[in-house]
Design a protein around this motif. Structure first.
Motif, PDB file in Angstrom:
ATOM      1  N   LEU A 111       0.824  -1.211   0.000  1.00 47.69           N
ATOM      2  CA  LEU A 111       0.000   0.000   0.000  1.00 47.69           C
ATOM      3  C   LEU A 111       0.858   1.261   0.000  1.00 47.69           C
ATOM      4  O   LEU A 111       0.550   2.235  -0.703  1.00 47.69           O
ATOM      5  CB  LEU A 111      -0.931  -0.009   1.222  1.00 47.69           C
ATOM      6  CG  LEU A 111      -2.014  -1.099   1.224  1.00 47.69           C
ATOM      7  CD1 LEU A 111      -2.809  -1.056   2.523  1.00 47.69           C
ATOM      8  CD2 LEU A 111      -2.936  -0.955   0.021  1.00 47.69           C
ATOM      9  N   ILE A 112       1.927   1.261   0.796  1.00 45.67           N
ATOM     10  CA  ILE A 112       2.830   2.420   0.819  1.00 45.67           C
ATOM     11  C   ILE A 112       3.491   2.611  -0.539  1.00 45.67           C
ATOM     12  O   ILE A 112       3.601   3.743  -1.039  1.00 45.67           O
ATOM     13  CB  ILE A 112       3.891   2.257   1.925  1.00 45.67           C
ATOM     14  CG1 ILE A 112       3.231   2.309   3.307  1.00 45.67           C
ATOM     15  CG2 ILE A 112       4.966   3.346   1.810  1.00 45.67           C
ATOM     16  CD1 ILE A 112       4.169   1.995   4.454  1.00 45.67           C
ATOM     17  N   PHE A 113       3.917   1.510  -1.152  1.00 45.04           N
ATOM     18  CA  PHE A 113       4.552   1.591  -2.474  1.00 45.04           C
ATOM     19  C   PHE A 113       3.582   2.169  -3.499  1.00 45.04           C
ATOM     20  O   PHE A 113       3.941   3.065  -4.275  1.00 45.04           O
ATOM     21  CB  PHE A 113       5.019   0.196  -2.911  1.00 45.04           C
ATOM     22  CG  PHE A 113       5.573   0.151  -4.301  1.00 45.04           C
ATOM     23  CD1 PHE A 113       6.844   0.633  -4.565  1.00 45.04           C
ATOM     24  CD2 PHE A 113       4.812  -0.355  -5.352  1.00 45.04           C
ATOM     25  CE1 PHE A 113       7.352   0.606  -5.859  1.00 45.04           C
ATOM     26  CE2 PHE A 113       5.317  -0.387  -6.641  1.00 45.04           C
ATOM     27  CZ  PHE A 113       6.595   0.094  -6.895  1.00 45.04           C
ATOM     28  N   ILE A 114       2.340   1.669  -3.499  1.00 39.20           N
ATOM     29  CA  ILE A 114       1.340   2.188  -4.439  1.00 39.20           C
ATOM     30  C   ILE A 114       1.094   3.671  -4.190  1.00 39.20           C
ATOM     31  O   ILE A 114       0.980   4.471  -5.131  1.00 39.20           O
ATOM     32  CB  ILE A 114       0.031   1.389  -4.315  1.00 39.20           C
ATOM     33  CG1 ILE A 114       0.247  -0.058  -4.780  1.00 39.20           C
ATOM     34  CG2 ILE A 114      -1.083   2.049  -5.139  1.00 39.20           C
ATOM     35  CD1 ILE A 114      -0.946  -0.967  -4.554  1.00 39.20           C
ATOM     36  N   GLY A 115       1.031   4.063  -2.919  1.00 35.69           N
ATOM     37  CA  GLY A 115       0.825   5.471  -2.575  1.00 35.69           C
ATOM     38  C   GLY A 115       1.952   6.356  -3.077  1.00 35.69           C
ATOM     39  O   GLY A 115       1.714   7.452  -3.600  1.00 35.69           O
ATOM     40  N   LEU A 116       3.196   5.880  -2.949  1.00 36.53           N
ATOM     41  CA  LEU A 116       4.348   6.651  -3.426  1.00 36.53           C
ATOM     42  C   LEU A 116       4.327   6.795  -4.944  1.00 36.53           C
ATOM     43  O   LEU A 116       4.621   7.869  -5.484  1.00 36.53           O
ATOM     44  CB  LEU A 116       5.648   5.979  -2.975  1.00 36.53           C
ATOM     45  CG  LEU A 116       5.958   6.042  -1.473  1.00 36.53           C
ATOM     46  CD1 LEU A 116       7.196   5.209  -1.158  1.00 36.53           C
ATOM     47  CD2 LEU A 116       6.168   7.485  -1.029  1.00 36.53           C
ATOM     48  N   VAL A 117       3.965   5.707  -5.624  1.00 37.55           N
ATOM     49  CA  VAL A 117       3.905   5.759  -7.090  1.00 37.55           C
ATOM     50  C   VAL A 117       2.839   6.745  -7.548  1.00 37.55           C
ATOM     51  O   VAL A 117       3.069   7.572  -8.451  1.00 37.55           O
ATOM     52  CB  VAL A 117       3.618   4.352  -7.664  1.00 37.55           C
ATOM     53  CG1 VAL A 117       3.327   4.440  -9.164  1.00 37.55           C
ATOM     54  CG2 VAL A 117       4.792   3.422  -7.415  1.00 37.55           C
ATOM     55  N   ILE A 118       1.665   6.683  -6.920  1.00 37.58           N
ATOM     56  CA  ILE A 118       0.566   7.593  -7.298  1.00 37.58           C
ATOM     57  C   ILE A 118       0.966   9.042  -7.018  1.00 37.58           C
ATOM     58  O   ILE A 118       0.737   9.941  -7.839  1.00 37.58           O
ATOM     59  CB  ILE A 118      -0.721   7.221  -6.542  1.00 37.58           C
ATOM     60  CG1 ILE A 118      -1.230   5.854  -7.009  1.00 37.58           C
ATOM     61  CG2 ILE A 118      -1.789   8.290  -6.746  1.00 37.58           C
ATOM     62  CD1 ILE A 118      -2.424   5.340  -6.221  1.00 37.58           C
ATOM     63  N   ALA A 119       1.579   9.285  -5.851  1.00 35.68           N
ATOM     64  CA  ALA A 119       1.984  10.641  -5.493  1.00 35.68           C
ATOM     65  C   ALA A 119       3.003  11.191  -6.486  1.00 35.68           C
ATOM     66  O   ALA A 119       2.897  12.349  -6.925  1.00 35.68           O
ATOM     67  CB  ALA A 119       2.567  10.650  -4.078  1.00 35.68           C
TER      68      ALA A 119
END
Length: 252
Positions: free
Chosen positions: A13-21
């Protein structure tokens, strides 16, 4: 399998959040400077087209990192145990350890390149220095702070010096020693990149430096991502080794 996925759900989830950001800050809203911060629409194709070069760089980098880190670990732990056990030796060497360990390893790069016969040996030396001091310092502290009851019990049982070293001292000090080895591994990775930026013709650090000089920041970011993935993988394997060694501790 379900437990494995559950334990690592936060990482995903953190990885996906960083990619989206990052995508929002670059390709979508262009908040970051588009010249320096290339969007994923440019980074991903660049990563794919230069993957072979990145892998060759990885092999070159590991050829420097592995021997330097192994030598630093073996010598740091060996000397650290000796200094930690001998009070008089510790008193006489501590000022010099503090003095030499305070010298930033990157500043030694020009001297190493000048003194050593090849870039490879100079790079191994720089990485060695970066990993040696954290390992030595934590090993000395780990040994000298062992609970005296362990040593007293060993003396009561009349355990020999060699057996005491491997069955009492090292197991008792191993959690702190391995923490120092973890720090040393991360720092040696940083020193690897620094060393490769001075005169190298291959390697992960060379890849980033080379394309930075040509303002190919899509490839620079691809190099950053590749190095981060490699470091995460190495640290994961190292943590597995730590869990195996420290299986007797409460938290493992």
């Amino acid at each position: 399998m379900k437990k494995f996925i559950k334990d690592r759900l936060g990482i995903v989830l953190i990885f996906i959040g960083l990619v989206i950001a990052y995508e929002l800050l670059t390709d979508v809203f262009s908040i970051l400077d588009p010249f320096l911060f290339r969007g994923l629409s440019m980074v991903i194709p660049a990563f794919g087209s230069h993957f072979d070069m990145l892998m060759k760089g990885l092999i070159s980098s590991l050829g420097l990192l592995i021997p330097a880190y192994v030598m630093a670990t073996v010598s740091g732990i060996s000397l650290g145990v000796l200094i930690g056990l001998k009070k008089s030796l510790r008193k006489n060497t501590t000022p010099f350890i503090n003095a030499f360990s305070a010298i930033p390893a990157p500043l030694l790069t020009p001297f190493a390149i000048h003194l050593f016969p090849s870039f490879r040996s100079a790079s191994i030396f720089i990485i060695f220095i970066g990993a040696f001091w954290p390992t030595l310092g934590t090993t000395v502290n780990a040994v000298m702070t062992i609970d005296k009851r362990y040593l007293e019990n060993a003396a009561t049982l009349e355990i020999g010096e060699v057996e005491k070293l491997f069955r009492v001292i090292l197991p008792a000090a191993s959690p702190t020693i391995l923490s120092g080895c973890t720090i040393a591994l991360k720092f040696s990775f940083v020193m690897l990149v620094v060393a490769e930026m001075f005169g190298a013709t291959s390697g992960m650090g060379y890849f980033v430096q080379y394309y930075s000089d040509f303002a190919r920041f899509d490839l620079v970011i691809a190099g950053f991502i590749f190095m981060a993935c490699i470091l995460v993988g190495i640290m994961y394997l190292f943590d597995l080794m730590k869990v195996t060694i420290l299986r007797w501790t409460i938290n493992n």
